[in-house]
Motif scaffolding. Sequence first.
Motif, short mmCIF file in Angstrom:
data_model
loop_
_atom_site.label_atom_id
_atom_site.label_comp_id
_atom_site.label_asym_id
_atom_site.label_seq_id
_atom_site.Cartn_x
_atom_site.Cartn_y
_atom_site.Cartn_z
N LEU A 25 22.21 44.33 41.32
CA LEU A 25 23.61 43.88 41.27
C LEU A 25 24.02 43.87 39.81
O LEU A 25 23.30 43.34 38.96
N ALA A 26 25.18 44.42 39.51
CA ALA A 26 25.68 44.43 38.13
C ALA A 26 27.08 43.84 38.09
O ALA A 26 27.99 44.29 38.81
N HIS A 27 27.24 42.82 37.26
CA HIS A 27 28.56 42.23 37.08
C HIS A 27 29.47 43.25 36.40
O HIS A 27 29.02 44.12 35.67
N ASN A 28 30.77 43.11 36.63
CA ASN A 28 31.76 44.00 36.03
C ASN A 28 31.63 44.14 34.53
O ASN A 28 32.01 45.15 33.95
N TYR A 29 31.12 43.09 33.88
CA TYR A 29 31.05 43.09 32.42
C TYR A 29 29.81 43.78 31.86
O TYR A 29 29.64 43.84 30.65
N GLN A 30 28.96 44.29 32.72
CA GLN A 30 27.75 44.98 32.25
C GLN A 30 28.10 46.36 31.69
O GLN A 30 29.14 46.94 32.03
N LEU A 31 27.21 46.87 30.87
CA LEU A 31 27.38 48.22 30.32
C LEU A 31 27.43 49.25 31.44
O LEU A 31 26.82 49.07 32.50
N ALA A 38 23.22 50.47 39.47
CA ALA A 38 23.34 49.33 40.38
C ALA A 38 23.72 49.78 41.79
O ALA A 38 24.39 50.81 41.98
N ASP A 39 23.29 48.98 42.75
CA ASP A 39 23.69 49.22 44.14
C ASP A 39 25.10 48.70 44.38
O ASP A 39 25.84 49.28 45.17
N PHE A 40 25.43 47.59 43.72
CA PHE A 40 26.76 47.02 43.82
C PHE A 40 27.22 46.57 42.44
O PHE A 40 26.42 46.04 41.67
N VAL A 41 28.51 46.75 42.17
CA VAL A 41 29.14 46.30 40.94
C VAL A 41 30.35 45.47 41.35
O VAL A 41 31.09 45.85 42.26
N GLY A 42 30.56 44.33 40.70
CA GLY A 42 31.72 43.52 41.04
C GLY A 42 31.68 42.17 40.37
O GLY A 42 30.99 41.98 39.37
N ASP A 43 32.44 41.21 40.95
CA ASP A 43 32.43 39.86 40.40
C ASP A 43 31.25 39.10 41.00
O ASP A 43 30.68 39.49 42.01
N SER A 44 30.89 38.01 40.37
CA SER A 44 29.63 37.35 40.68
C SER A 44 29.51 36.86 42.12
O SER A 44 28.49 37.10 42.77
N LEU A 45 30.50 36.18 42.64
CA LEU A 45 30.41 35.66 44.00
C LEU A 45 30.36 36.79 45.01
O LEU A 45 29.54 36.77 45.94
N ASP A 46 31.19 37.79 44.83
CA ASP A 46 31.20 38.94 45.75
C ASP A 46 29.84 39.63 45.77
O ASP A 46 29.34 40.00 46.84
N LEU A 47 29.22 39.77 44.61
CA LEU A 47 27.91 40.41 44.55
C LEU A 47 26.87 39.60 45.32
O LEU A 47 26.08 40.17 46.08
#
Length: 178
Positions: A25-31, A38-47
């Motif tokens: 899981l990668a937060h939107n703010y990741q490089l 990542a398998d999923f990218v998004g905001d923390s709760l959604d991930l």
Amino acid sequence: MQETLTNNIIRKIRDQKEKRKALILAHNYQLGEIQDIADFVGDSLDLSQKAAKTDADVIVFCGVHFMAETASILCPEKKVLLPDPDAGCPMANMITADQLREKKKEYPNALVVCYINSSADVKAESDVCCTSANAIQVVQKFALKKDVIFIPDQYLGSYVASKTNNKMILWPGFCLPT
């Protein structure tokens, strides 16, 4: 040469993901390079919610502590890893569970509304958690005629106060610019 090295690293990561039945899981703010694998990218709760719906055994959360804690809460049967053990959120670090307990003693009849971007210890001391998208509705629904201690984001709390009729006790936390 650099491209071959990068391709080898990506292949090794994918092999380990498959071997360990892991999810990245990668937060939107990741490089971008992290988001790309990542398998999923998004905001923390959604991930965290997406992770809970998978059959992964291991969750690798490329984000900060409170994000990995949320994933662990929503996925108690899964192993949650935080690649950078020093990854923290300055705003989440602006309040501790002990500090919140002290504030609750000052306002024993107040409802504690906690913004999701907080540590698990602080969430455990709260009455209800909210996101930025539902903070107004949460305060309107749960607070009724009670005072509200809103933690830790004073600016989100101030905005909610401007949209509701509740007395808001705002914790002096805020996001720091990068």
